[in-house]
Write an enzyme that holds these catalytic residues in place. Structure first.
Site, short mmCIF file in Angstrom:
data_model
loop_
_atom_site.label_atom_id
_atom_site.label_comp_id
_atom_site.label_asym_id
_atom_site.label_seq_id
_atom_site.Cartn_x
_atom_site.Cartn_y
_atom_site.Cartn_z
N TYR A 140 -0.76 1.77 -6.12
CA TYR A 140 -2.05 2.35 -6.51
C TYR A 140 -2.94 1.25 -7.07
O TYR A 140 -2.67 0.72 -8.15
CB TYR A 140 -1.80 3.46 -7.53
N LYS A 166 -2.92 3.11 -2.13
CA LYS A 166 -4.08 3.95 -2.46
C LYS A 166 -5.12 3.01 -3.03
O LYS A 166 -4.95 2.47 -4.12
CB LYS A 166 -3.69 5.04 -3.45
N THR A 168 -8.38 2.31 -4.54
CA THR A 168 -9.51 2.84 -5.31
C THR A 168 -10.23 1.67 -5.95
O THR A 168 -10.14 1.42 -7.15
CB THR A 168 -9.04 3.84 -6.36
N GLU A 194 -16.79 8.50 -3.84
CA GLU A 194 -18.16 8.14 -3.48
C GLU A 194 -18.22 7.15 -2.31
O GLU A 194 -19.31 6.82 -1.83
CB GLU A 194 -18.90 7.57 -4.70
#
Length: 309
Positions: A140, A166, A168, A194
């Site tokens: 992550y 992941k 982000t 977003e």
């Protein structure tokens, strides 16, 4: 043996909320109702007990119970990924082994945080986790726990059992590089709500996000538009989503997600403190009025929670 291969876990995957009642206790009934609500909206899977699930506000026993309830309610209809990250390897392994026993299809974890762990200790953390189960690990990459550079991602990908990330982070051009230089089979999930459009455009295999609990229809639309190369439609949907994201962020985004789900008939309960809440009916009605005004001013169409108010 997991029911789904990691390569088959794609599409729109909510980072699932965790409902708490008015006294901040985990609410199993509400949890099951929210899972059914999102399954009816045709989401492609679930990512449990992550940041959106308020995981670091829960005890290990509560985190395990959430996994048990969701896996039971899903009943194999879509893939389930469990986030089992913690500062301590011992706790993460315990959560990982429980998640595998419960029946999840994949694991995910933030790197150990708070202390500034050197690179070799972070690599050791993930190696210990992957050795503890037979499930694939999704590392992550998130600012809250510390971002990985490309070189670190490449090293993580060499650990047996680490099969994806992941992502982000705002540097989404790295998604292309991961696919080109690490492996096309290394699974990438775009994790910034977003930037769902850009993540998919740059080659992400799926998208995992918080607002997919509230308005999955927008992100399903973005996924489908990218798949058909209709960038104009994808952009319009992303603009609508972002107007709501930025508006909600200044009003307590976690509480907004949960109240907005309730307005659609899926009562997601409340957040644990220190997150804010809308306990007061007058405050909640004021929030609805603000969203009604936003809908009118920005001409926001096709958003079911706005249409519900």
């Amino acid at each position: 043996m997991p029911a789904f291969k990691l390569s088959d876990i794609t599409g729109v995957i909510p980072a699932l909320i965790t409902p708490f009642d008015e006294n901040e206790a985990f609410d199993e009934k509400r949890m099951r109702a929210c899972v059914r609500f999102l399954l009816a909206r045709k989401v492609d899977g679930f990512y449990l007990t992550g940041s959106t699930g308020e995981t670091f506000l829960m005890s290990p026993e509560e985190r395990k119970r959430v996994v048990e309830v969701v896996v039971d309610e899903v009943a194999g209809r879509v893939p389930v990924m469990a986030h089992i990250g913690a500062i301590g390897t011992h706790l993460s392994i315990d959560l990982a082994q429980h998640a595998q026993k419960t029946g999840v299809d994949a694991l995910s974890s933030v790197p150990p945080f708070y202390w500034s762990f050197p690179q070799h200790e972070v690599l050791g953390y993930y190696a210990d986790l992957t050795a503890s189960t037979d499930l694939p690990m999704i590392v992550y990459n998130v600012p809250l726990a510390g971002l990985f550079g490309f070189d670190m991602i490449a090293k993580l990908a060499q650990i047996k059992g680490v099969e994806g990330i992941k992502y982000t982070a705002p540097t989404q051009f790295e998604i292309m590089r991961i696919k080109a230089e690490i492996s096309k089979e290394f699974v990438v999930y775009s994790g910034a709500d977003e930037m769902a459009m850009s993540g998919l455009s740059f080659g992400a295999d799926g998208i995992i996000g918080s607002l997919y609990n509230l308005m999955p229809e927008l992100f399903i639309g973005i996924r489908d538009a990218i798949a058909t190369k209709d960038l104009g439609k994808a952009q319009a949907l992303q603009e609508t989503a972002n107007a709501i994201i930025f508006f909600g962020a200044s009003r307590g985004l976690m509480a907004v997600i949960k109240r907005g789900m309730a307005w659609q008939g899926a009562d997601a309960g409340y957040c644990r403190r220190p997150f804010s809440n809308y306990y007061d009916p007058e405050a909640e009605e004021a929030l609805k009025n603000e969203f009604r005004l936003l809908k009118k001013e920005r001409n926001l169409v096709g958003v079911k929670f706005l249409d519900a108010i």
